[in-house]
Design a protein around this motif. Structure first.
Motif, PDB file in Angstrom:
ATOM      1  N   LEU A  91       0.829  -1.202   0.000  1.00  0.00           N
ATOM      2  CA  LEU A  91       0.000   0.000   0.000  1.00  0.00           C
ATOM      3  C   LEU A  91       0.870   1.262   0.000  1.00  0.00           C
ATOM      4  CD1 LEU A  91      -2.959  -0.759   2.470  1.00  0.00           C
ATOM      5  CD2 LEU A  91      -3.121  -0.276   0.031  1.00  0.00           C
ATOM      6  N   LEU A  92       1.941   1.235   0.798  1.00  0.00           N
ATOM      7  CA  LEU A  92       2.845   2.387   0.852  1.00  0.00           C
ATOM      8  C   LEU A  92       3.508   2.633  -0.500  1.00  0.00           C
ATOM      9  CD1 LEU A  92       4.571   1.894   4.318  1.00  0.00           C
ATOM     10  CD2 LEU A  92       3.285   3.909   3.610  1.00  0.00           C
ATOM     11  N   GLY A  97       3.843   5.933  -5.376  1.00  0.00           N
ATOM     12  CA  GLY A  97       3.826   6.025  -6.832  1.00  0.00           C
ATOM     13  C   GLY A  97       2.709   6.920  -7.336  1.00  0.00           C
ATOM     14  N   ALA A  98       1.509   6.774  -6.761  1.00  0.00           N
ATOM     15  CA  ALA A  98       0.374   7.605  -7.173  1.00  0.00           C
ATOM     16  C   ALA A  98       0.617   9.069  -6.836  1.00  0.00           C
ATOM     17  CB  ALA A  98      -0.899   7.107  -6.491  1.00  0.00           C
ATOM     18  N   ALA A 103       1.990  14.500  -8.686  1.00  0.00           N
ATOM     19  CA  ALA A 103       2.860  15.670  -8.557  1.00  0.00           C
ATOM     20  C   ALA A 103       3.446  16.057  -9.913  1.00  0.00           C
ATOM     21  CB  ALA A 103       3.979  15.371  -7.557  1.00  0.00           C
ATOM     22  N   ILE A 104       3.925  15.060 -10.669  1.00  0.00           N
ATOM     23  CA  ILE A 104       4.489  15.345 -11.997  1.00  0.00           C
ATOM     24  C   ILE A 104       3.421  15.926 -12.926  1.00  0.00           C
ATOM     25  CG2 ILE A 104       5.493  14.258 -14.044  1.00  0.00           C
ATOM     26  CD1 ILE A 104       6.875  12.268 -12.147  1.00  0.00           C
ATOM     27  N   VAL A 186       8.004  13.994  -1.020  1.00  0.00           N
ATOM     28  CA  VAL A 186       7.408  13.101  -0.026  1.00  0.00           C
ATOM     29  C   VAL A 186       7.250  11.696  -0.597  1.00  0.00           C
ATOM     30  CG1 VAL A 186       5.303  12.611   1.288  1.00  0.00           C
ATOM     31  CG2 VAL A 186       6.261  14.918   1.279  1.00  0.00           C
ATOM     32  N   SER A 187       6.859  11.612  -1.872  1.00  0.00           N
ATOM     33  CA  SER A 187       6.665  10.289  -2.477  1.00  0.00           C
ATOM     34  C   SER A 187       7.975   9.513  -2.522  1.00  0.00           C
ATOM     35  CB  SER A 187       6.079  10.431  -3.885  1.00  0.00           C
ATOM     36  OG  SER A 187       7.032  10.975  -4.787  1.00  0.00           O
TER      37      SER A 187
END
Length: 307
Positions: A91-92, A97-98, A103-104, A186-187
């Protein structure tokens, strides 16, 4: 047994508290997101709801682990505490990734976000997540289930802190690009932090020896016990949180009688627990150097022994 019962009870109680606290905060954050039309708060609420599901998995695993052995489940449901962190770490990884993808996607046209509500609600999130992390902090180093929950909560606190800083930058300087930049950073942090949990939980699910125990050192320790000639078919794996199992064939020379047999096994069981924390050892004592009891094609072994 009473100490184990108390530990299990505090385990489930801690997961219950952190799950309910995070669920309540997620509801508040989602309400503020709708009322202020803030995509940042709504997306963070969705992410927090995913974390609540992860914490719920850890809570459920701690409850299942308390079920006694019965029927075909001769070890009980202890392994739930090893499968839960595997799902938790996945899940993390999916979350990071999402978040990075979103963000991109936002770099070309960063949305206008009301900074004050974001900062206030995110600041509350820091307090809530750090307080919840304190509930599950004890013993999380060797407990994958608690470590998974702890990493979830620390990651949430990091996201909330980043949101506060981004909100401050947008309010003071009008830097709308801070939102996607912060989210991308953060990702990456969450992805790096979750990778070790994913690796450790996968190893545990595959019955690998716990990372903090050197199996060769265990084999040498057994061989150094009085009267031990060799060690065969040594296997070491995690049964569940803070429960480590070992099976081994121990070769000792024939004695006039077996009067010391039970005493030897009891002594070695206690020694393995004291030295390595191996608290579920099953030892088969044999006489003679050649061991053929398990050497057949249908039960292949990777042996740790002397020739």
């Amino acid at each position: 047994m009473s100490g184990h019962h108390d530990h299990s009870h505090s385990n489930t109680r801690a997961f219950a508290w952190v799950t309910l606290i995070n669920l309540a905060y997620t509801a508040v954050e989602a309400w503020y997101g709708f009322s202020t039309n803030s995509l940042a708060l709504l997306s963070d609420a969705v992410h927090n709801f995913g974390d609540v599901l992860g914490l719920g998995l850890a809570w459920g695993a701690a409850l299942l682990a308390k079920r006694p052995p019965q029927g075909r489940h001769t070890y009980g449901w202890r392994r739930a505490t090893l499968l839960s962190p595997l799902a938790n770490s996945l899940l993390l990884v999916v979350f990071s990734g999402a978040l990075g993808w979103e963000a991109i996607r936002r770099f070309n046209a960063p949305p206008t976000i009301p900074p004050v509500p974001v900062m206030v609600v995110a600041a509350i999130g820091i307090v809530v997540n750090l307080a919840a992390a304190a509930f599950v902090h004890g013993g999380h180093e060797n407990d994958l289930n608690r470590r998974g929950a702890f990493l979830h909560l620390v990651a949430d606190a990091a996201v909330s802190l980043a949101a506060v800083l981004a909100g401050a930058g947008m309010m003071l300087f009008g830097w709308s690009w801070l939102d996607p930049v912060t989210a991308l950073l953060v990702s990456v942090v969450v992805l790096v932090g979750s990778f070790k949990l994913l690796r450790d939980s996968f190893d545990a699910a595959m019955d690998a020896a716990p990372a903090h125990i050197d199996i060769e050192e265990v084999s040498t320790f057994i061989r150094e016990q009085p009267g031990v000639v060799a060690v065969h078919h040594l296997h070491l794996w995690s049964l569940g949180s803070n429960e480590i199992a070992l099976t081994a064939h121990v070769t000792r020379p024939p004695a006039p009688d077996d009067s010391d047999h039970d005493g030897f096994i009891d002594h070695l069981n206690h020694a393995l627990d004291d030295r390595f924390g191996i608290n579920h050892a099953t030892l088969q004592v044999e006489h003679g150097r050649e061991c053929g009891h398990g050497c057949h094609d249908r039960a292949a072994h990777h042996d740790h022994h002397d020739h």
